[in-house]
Design a protein around this motif. Structure first.
Motif, PDB file in Angstrom:
ATOM      1  N   GLN A  85       0.831  -1.211   0.000  1.00  0.00           N
ATOM      2  CA  GLN A  85       0.000   0.000   0.000  1.00  0.00           C
ATOM      3  C   GLN A  85       0.860   1.253   0.000  1.00  0.00           C
ATOM      4  OE1 GLN A  85      -2.314  -0.945   3.477  1.00  0.00           O
ATOM      5  NE2 GLN A  85      -4.064  -1.668   2.273  1.00  0.00           N
ATOM      6  N   ARG A  86       1.964   1.231   0.759  1.00  0.00           N
ATOM      7  CA  ARG A  86       2.879   2.392   0.740  1.00  0.00           C
ATOM      8  C   ARG A  86       3.519   2.545  -0.632  1.00  0.00           C
ATOM      9  NH1 ARG A  86       4.021   0.232   5.843  1.00  0.00           N
ATOM     10  NH2 ARG A  86       5.966  -0.736   5.135  1.00  0.00           N
ATOM     11  N   ALA A  87       3.856   1.415  -1.254  1.00  0.00           N
ATOM     12  CA  ALA A  87       4.419   1.468  -2.608  1.00  0.00           C
ATOM     13  C   ALA A  87       3.399   2.020  -3.593  1.00  0.00           C
ATOM     14  CB  ALA A  87       4.877   0.077  -3.038  1.00  0.00           C
ATOM     15  N   ALA A  88       2.119   1.646  -3.405  1.00  0.00           N
ATOM     16  CA  ALA A  88       1.070   2.160  -4.283  1.00  0.00           C
ATOM     17  C   ALA A  88       0.931   3.667  -4.131  1.00  0.00           C
ATOM     18  CB  ALA A  88      -0.252   1.465  -3.976  1.00  0.00           C
ATOM     19  N   SER A  89       1.026   4.151  -2.888  1.00  0.00           N
ATOM     20  CA  SER A  89       0.954   5.591  -2.650  1.00  0.00           C
ATOM     21  C   SER A  89       2.130   6.304  -3.311  1.00  0.00           C
ATOM     22  CB  SER A  89       0.951   5.863  -1.144  1.00  0.00           C
ATOM     23  OG  SER A  89       0.984   7.248  -0.879  1.00  0.00           O
ATOM     24  N   LEU A  90       3.305   5.722  -3.202  1.00  0.00           N
ATOM     25  CA  LEU A  90       4.492   6.298  -3.833  1.00  0.00           C
ATOM     26  C   LEU A  90       4.332   6.321  -5.349  1.00  0.00           C
ATOM     27  CD1 LEU A  90       7.402   7.345  -3.495  1.00  0.00           C
ATOM     28  CD2 LEU A  90       8.170   4.967  -3.575  1.00  0.00           C
ATOM     29  N   THR A  91       3.759   5.251  -5.898  1.00  0.00           N
ATOM     30  CA  THR A  91       3.543   5.174  -7.341  1.00  0.00           C
ATOM     31  C   THR A  91       2.593   6.273  -7.803  1.00  0.00           C
ATOM     32  OG1 THR A  91       3.874   2.789  -7.273  1.00  0.00           O
ATOM     33  CG2 THR A  91       2.801   3.677  -9.213  1.00  0.00           C
ATOM     34  N   ARG A  92       1.516   6.497  -7.038  1.00  0.00           N
ATOM     35  CA  ARG A  92       0.577   7.566  -7.398  1.00  0.00           C
ATOM     36  C   ARG A  92       1.272   8.919  -7.422  1.00  0.00           C
ATOM     37  NH1 ARG A  92      -3.013   4.417  -4.293  1.00  0.00           N
ATOM     38  NH2 ARG A  92      -2.514   5.602  -2.409  1.00  0.00           N
ATOM     39  N   GLN A  93       2.162   9.137  -6.470  1.00  0.00           N
ATOM     40  CA  GLN A  93       2.893  10.403  -6.454  1.00  0.00           C
ATOM     41  C   GLN A  93       3.810  10.524  -7.659  1.00  0.00           C
ATOM     42  OE1 GLN A  93       4.266  12.018  -2.522  1.00  0.00           O
ATOM     43  NE2 GLN A  93       3.781   9.955  -1.840  1.00  0.00           N
ATOM     44  N   LEU A  94       4.460   9.433  -8.026  1.00  0.00           N
ATOM     45  CA  LEU A  94       5.335   9.459  -9.195  1.00  0.00           C
ATOM     46  C   LEU A  94       4.552   9.787 -10.459  1.00  0.00           C
ATOM     47  CD1 LEU A  94       7.653   6.393  -8.499  1.00  0.00           C
ATOM     48  CD2 LEU A  94       8.346   8.790  -8.616  1.00  0.00           C
ATOM     49  N   LEU A  95       3.366   9.219 -10.575  1.00  0.00           N
ATOM     50  CA  LEU A  95       2.543   9.500 -11.745  1.00  0.00           C
ATOM     51  C   LEU A  95       2.097  10.950 -11.756  1.00  0.00           C
ATOM     52  CD1 LEU A  95       0.431   6.230 -11.884  1.00  0.00           C
ATOM     53  CD2 LEU A  95       2.112   6.997 -13.561  1.00  0.00           C
ATOM     54  N   THR A  96       1.835  11.503 -10.588  1.00  0.00           N
ATOM     55  CA  THR A  96       1.466  12.917 -10.517  1.00  0.00           C
ATOM     56  C   THR A  96       2.641  13.790 -10.916  1.00  0.00           C
ATOM     57  OG1 THR A  96      -0.101  12.435  -8.732  1.00  0.00           O
ATOM     58  CG2 THR A  96       0.569  14.725  -9.012  1.00  0.00           C
ATOM     59  N   VAL A  97       3.834  13.437 -10.430  1.00  0.00           N
ATOM     60  CA  VAL A  97       5.029  14.184 -10.808  1.00  0.00           C
ATOM     61  C   VAL A  97       5.210  14.177 -12.321  1.00  0.00           C
ATOM     62  CG1 VAL A  97       7.552  14.163 -10.704  1.00  0.00           C
ATOM     63  CG2 VAL A  97       6.219  13.829  -8.617  1.00  0.00           C
ATOM     64  N   SER A  98       4.950  13.034 -12.941  1.00  0.00           N
ATOM     65  CA  SER A  98       5.161  12.898 -14.387  1.00  0.00           C
ATOM     66  C   SER A  98       3.962  13.382 -15.193  1.00  0.00           C
ATOM     67  CB  SER A  98       5.442  11.433 -14.735  1.00  0.00           C
ATOM     68  OG  SER A  98       4.328  10.624 -14.422  1.00  0.00           O
ATOM     69  N   ARG A  99       2.961  13.932 -14.511  1.00  0.00           N
ATOM     70  CA  ARG A  99       1.750  14.457 -15.165  1.00  0.00           C
ATOM     71  C   ARG A  99       0.998  13.369 -15.916  1.00  0.00           C
ATOM     72  NH1 ARG A  99       4.524  19.097 -18.346  1.00  0.00           N
ATOM     73  NH2 ARG A  99       6.421  18.203 -17.518  1.00  0.00           N
TER      74      ARG A  99
END
Length: 516
Positions: free
Chosen positions: A194-208
């Protein structure tokens, strides 16, 4: 012999009035005539632009325009012959600019007047300095784009893997006795995923490339609605001051993402004010002009009307080295374990996703100021949709769902979850096989559950072809990010990856027209 006509070589006579008019219109300096108390009586076009007005006539028609602090107004009205000072001038939009101001007294129609010239010192910066500033901004944008592309590509594959880890872990936990010693180990695995999923969502936001639900909303309403959460987040030691402009700040954006921007900036400010301080948040509509006004302070922002969000604090500030890297993913000055370094990078990605601009000013010991500019929308604000309730999913009503993805494990997982809850499932690996399965199916297909980005054909193209064959079939997309694949489908239903059994079942029920 004279013919009475002026030769083309003869000097042409001009009146002194015409000379003055030409000099005033061509001068790069702002020229003006004012009363002793600073009321503007006349000026040239350069001064009108410097003050933020569109024309000389507009500046002269402004009833509240006062050039405060006239040099000639002091010292008994007897300034020295060269009365020049470096000072700040307040513009129409409330911003200030550093100027060199020269004034003298004059007599006109029996009254004493002030004549003056103002030179914008900010525009006197060398071309080379401005070029360096813009070059640095370009390098930063290119660096963020490269990092964003890499992050987006990695995150896309991780979403599928995390969906598999999360859901199969949950399935095993459900099969085991609650008192089993393995439950604790599985809970640790699930928590890490779940923490990895949260990190992934942030990465996708960073990459627009993150999933978003764009609506037209008022930035002031977003800030106003967060006041309670912000006060709780920053704590009692930080004074929170909010200033919301009088006119609308309608922008096209995702409401949740804008809330994330405000909260991330507020939390960064709180961390910079360990001994307390003041956090100021401002939201108002502004105009960036082609010359003068805000454009000189923000040359990288194209002229236009924007909603401006300003978050400033009185904290410790940043050094130049830290400031230039502040928006980089994974860059942080916090102790290990206290932050992933994605807060400001996420803010940057969200702002850029909605065609905005962000600027950061900070000095050690002088606090930090972040300014965000989002293009104003001419469309009326839409009512914000309420968040879906987190009720337990109900069993299906016997509907048939065609599941397709280019990842076999994701197809098997989604099909298993749906089958366990009363749905009939058809499975296909990729869009070509989905077309064949649909053609072979003689009965109804109530829902197409499809990935968005797949080889050979996108989920959007697949849906378009199948809906032509089955007009009553509903469509639910699933993806960690969609890119531009759903640009023509702004209202498409999308299930975010990595999904859980609960979110999958809830999305399927909603897509089929049932309660979430």
């Amino acid at each position: 012999m004279s013919s009475g006509r002026s030769s083309s070589r003869d000097p042409v006579e001009h009146s002194p009035l015409l000379h003055s008019s030409l000099l005033a219109s061509c001068s790069p300096a702002g020229l003006y005539v004012a009363s002793l108390d600073g009321r503007l009586l006349d000026c040239n076009e350069a001064l009108a632009r410097l003050l933020g007005y569109g024309s000389r006539q507009e500046a002269l028609a402004a009833a509240d325009l006062v050039l405060g602090g006239c040099v000639a107004g002091g010292a008994g009205g007897k300034p020295p012959p060269a009365s020049a000072i470096e000072t700040c001038l307040t513009r129409r939009d409330g911003s200030t600019v550093r100027v060199m101001r020269t004034e003298s007294l004059a007599e006109g129609r029996g009254e004493r007047l002030v004549t003056g010239a103002i030179v914008d010192l900010s525009s006197s910066c060398s071309t080379e300095e401005r070029r360096r500033e813009l070059s640095e901004e370009l390098r930063q944008a290119q660096k963020m784009e490269a990092v964003g592309r890499l992050a987006g590509g990695i995150a896309h594959d991780y979403n599928n893997l995390l969906a598999i880890i999360l859901n199969y872990t949950s399935l095993v936990m459900e099969e085991l006795d609650e008192q089993s010693p393995v439950q604790k180990d599985l809970a640790e695995i699930k928590g890490a995923a779940q923490r990895a999923a949260s990190l992934t969502r942030q990465l996708l936001t960073v990459s627009r490339r993150g999933l978003a639900q764009p609506v037209v909303l008022d930035l002031r309403d977003v800030v106003r609605g967060m006041e309670g959460a912000l006060r709780a987040a920053v704590g009692g030691g930080v004074e929170l001051a909010m200033a919301l402009g009088p006119s609308g700040c309608r922008v096209l954006a995702d409401a949740g993402q804008l809330e994330q921007v405000v909260m991330n900036l507020a939390l960064n400010a709180r961390d910079a004010m360990q001994d307390g301080g003041r956090l100021s948040i401002e939201a108002r509509a502004v105009r960036v002009g082609a010359a003068g006004g805000l454009h000189d302070a923000h040359p990288a922002i194209p002229p236009g009307r924007y909603a401006r969000l300003v978050v400033s604090d009185t904290g410790s500030g940043m050094s130049d080295d830290v400031r230039t890297r502040a928006f980089e993913p994974f860059f942080t000055t916090k102790p290990r374990g206290k932050g992933a370094g994605l807060g400001l990078a996420t803010v940057y990605g969200i702002v850029k996703q909605w065609r905005g601009f962000i600027e950061l000013a900070s000095q050690p010991g002088e606090g930090t100021r972040v300014e965000i500019y989002l293009p104003l929308s001419a469309r009326p604000s839409a009512s914000r949709r309420g968040r879906a309730p987190h009720a337990a999913p109900r069993r299906g009503d016997g509907g048939t769902v065609l599941v397709t993805d280019d990842e076999d494990a994701v197809v098997a997982l989604a099909s298993r979850i749906l089958a366990q809850h009363g749905y009939t499932t058809l499975t296909a690996r990729g869009p070509r096989e989905a077309l064949r399965v649909s053609e072979a199916q003689r009965g109804r297909v109530d829902l197409l559950l499809t990935d968005v980005l797949m080889p050979e054909m996108s989920g959007g193209e697949l849906a378009e072809r199948l809906v032509k064959q089955r007009p009553d079939m509903r469509v639910l997309f699933m993806s960690g990010y969609t890119g531009d694949a759903l640009a023509a489908r702004p209202d498409a239903a999308v299930l975010g990856k990595p999904f859980t059994a609960e979110s999958l079942l809830r999305a399927v029920r909603r897509a089929l027209g049932g309660a979430a």
